[in-house]
Design an enzyme around this catalytic site. Sequence first.
Site, PDB file in Angstrom:
ATOM      1  N   HIS A  80      41.063  37.086  37.862  1.00 28.74           N
ATOM      2  CA  HIS A  80      42.442  37.384  37.463  1.00 28.74           C
ATOM      3  C   HIS A  80      43.443  37.207  38.609  1.00 28.74           C
ATOM      4  O   HIS A  80      44.646  37.147  38.374  1.00 28.74           O
ATOM      5  CB  HIS A  80      42.536  38.802  36.876  1.00 28.74           C
ATOM      6  N   ASP A 110      35.071  38.631  35.432  1.00 26.39           N
ATOM      7  CA  ASP A 110      36.224  38.599  36.332  1.00 26.39           C
ATOM      8  C   ASP A 110      35.781  38.276  37.753  1.00 26.39           C
ATOM      9  O   ASP A 110      35.902  39.069  38.677  1.00 26.39           O
ATOM     10  CB  ASP A 110      36.950  39.948  36.280  1.00 26.39           C
ATOM     11  N   SER A 186      42.085  43.942  44.478  1.00 26.60           N
ATOM     12  CA  SER A 186      41.205  43.159  43.608  1.00 26.60           C
ATOM     13  C   SER A 186      40.577  41.998  44.365  1.00 26.60           C
ATOM     14  O   SER A 186      41.260  41.205  45.003  1.00 26.60           O
ATOM     15  CB  SER A 186      42.000  42.617  42.414  1.00 26.60           C
TER      16      SER A 186
END
Length: 364
Positions: A80, A110, A186
Amino acid sequence: LMAGIISILKIYDNWNSKELTINNPIVNVVADTTTSLDLKSIIHEAEKSVIQVEGQNETSTITGSGFLYNEKGDIITNAHVIQDADAIYVRTSNAEIYPAAVIGIGENDDIAVIRVLQLAGRSTLPLEEDTLAEIGDEVIALGSPHGFQNTVTLGIISGTERNFSVDGFDYSNAYQISAQISHGNSGGPLIKRETGEIIGVNSVGTQDGTIGFSIPIIEVLDQIKQWSNEAQNEQLHFSNVTDLIRSSDSEQNLEGAEYVTDYFLESISIRDYVGAYTLLGSSLQSELTYTEFRNSYIDVVNLDFAEISSSSTENNRIKTTTEVTIERKIPNKEETEKETYLFEFQIGYENDQLKILNYSSSEK
């Protein structure tokens, strides 16, 4: 004959009843030498492998994190972070900027892998490839939340085998961690405190920041290896890093200069003289050999510095200043002495990379 047998039995019975003791100095040397890895050392070494990832398109820039996976210059991150990017750049721990190319991106998982040719051959952190973490294991989460590169949060594995979906990605058997994961974390590594090994990829967190989730590296390692083995450098597309530098706003340049200053002083504090020396520009390195640089700090016992301030100067340079307290060992004595200096750095771009072009100190 009977007297002899009775004598032997009495001797055996007497010997068998005595406590056996061993007085061997060699045995005494053997001791438990198992020690826990120093937290500060783990973090400093990990920061060298943690990468800030920036994905750009016509309307926005998404900032995330990643970490070096192998000697090919491959970086593991979240899908993402880069899925909508037209161009991808990375910033290393010593503020170098390089273009990256996608070599694999998950459709449901992901997870993604990007390659940076300039990072090939760099050292990487070990991966835990065999054993899943357990509830209660202490962990370290690294990333670049809100653009603050190499931010560290500590916590524990507070849950395992978490299954859910977010923004079209399915998370299976995820670790639930108490270490905070916010925007920019992330893709960063989750490190096991006890061993210093990477056990997961930090991915999402709750809005209040109290719970985070990390993808176990074991769950996605086979796919990562496949992408890495199949990628051919001549087929990859890399953006021009000069375009990113020219488009960088002044505030971002100031932050980059402050980070270089912080990393330089922190490297000296941790006795990573090689890391600090590589931040010096070519003119400084031509005037000061590595041995001379190292010898000027080799007697430093402790180094603390205050908040770093920065301002733009002429010639597209940035001046950073900070107050540094240095504790040094007094030669031929067991004592130490402390002195406080005002350090001033001149930082600018050299070969498209931020470097310390000059620095000076004055005693306060």
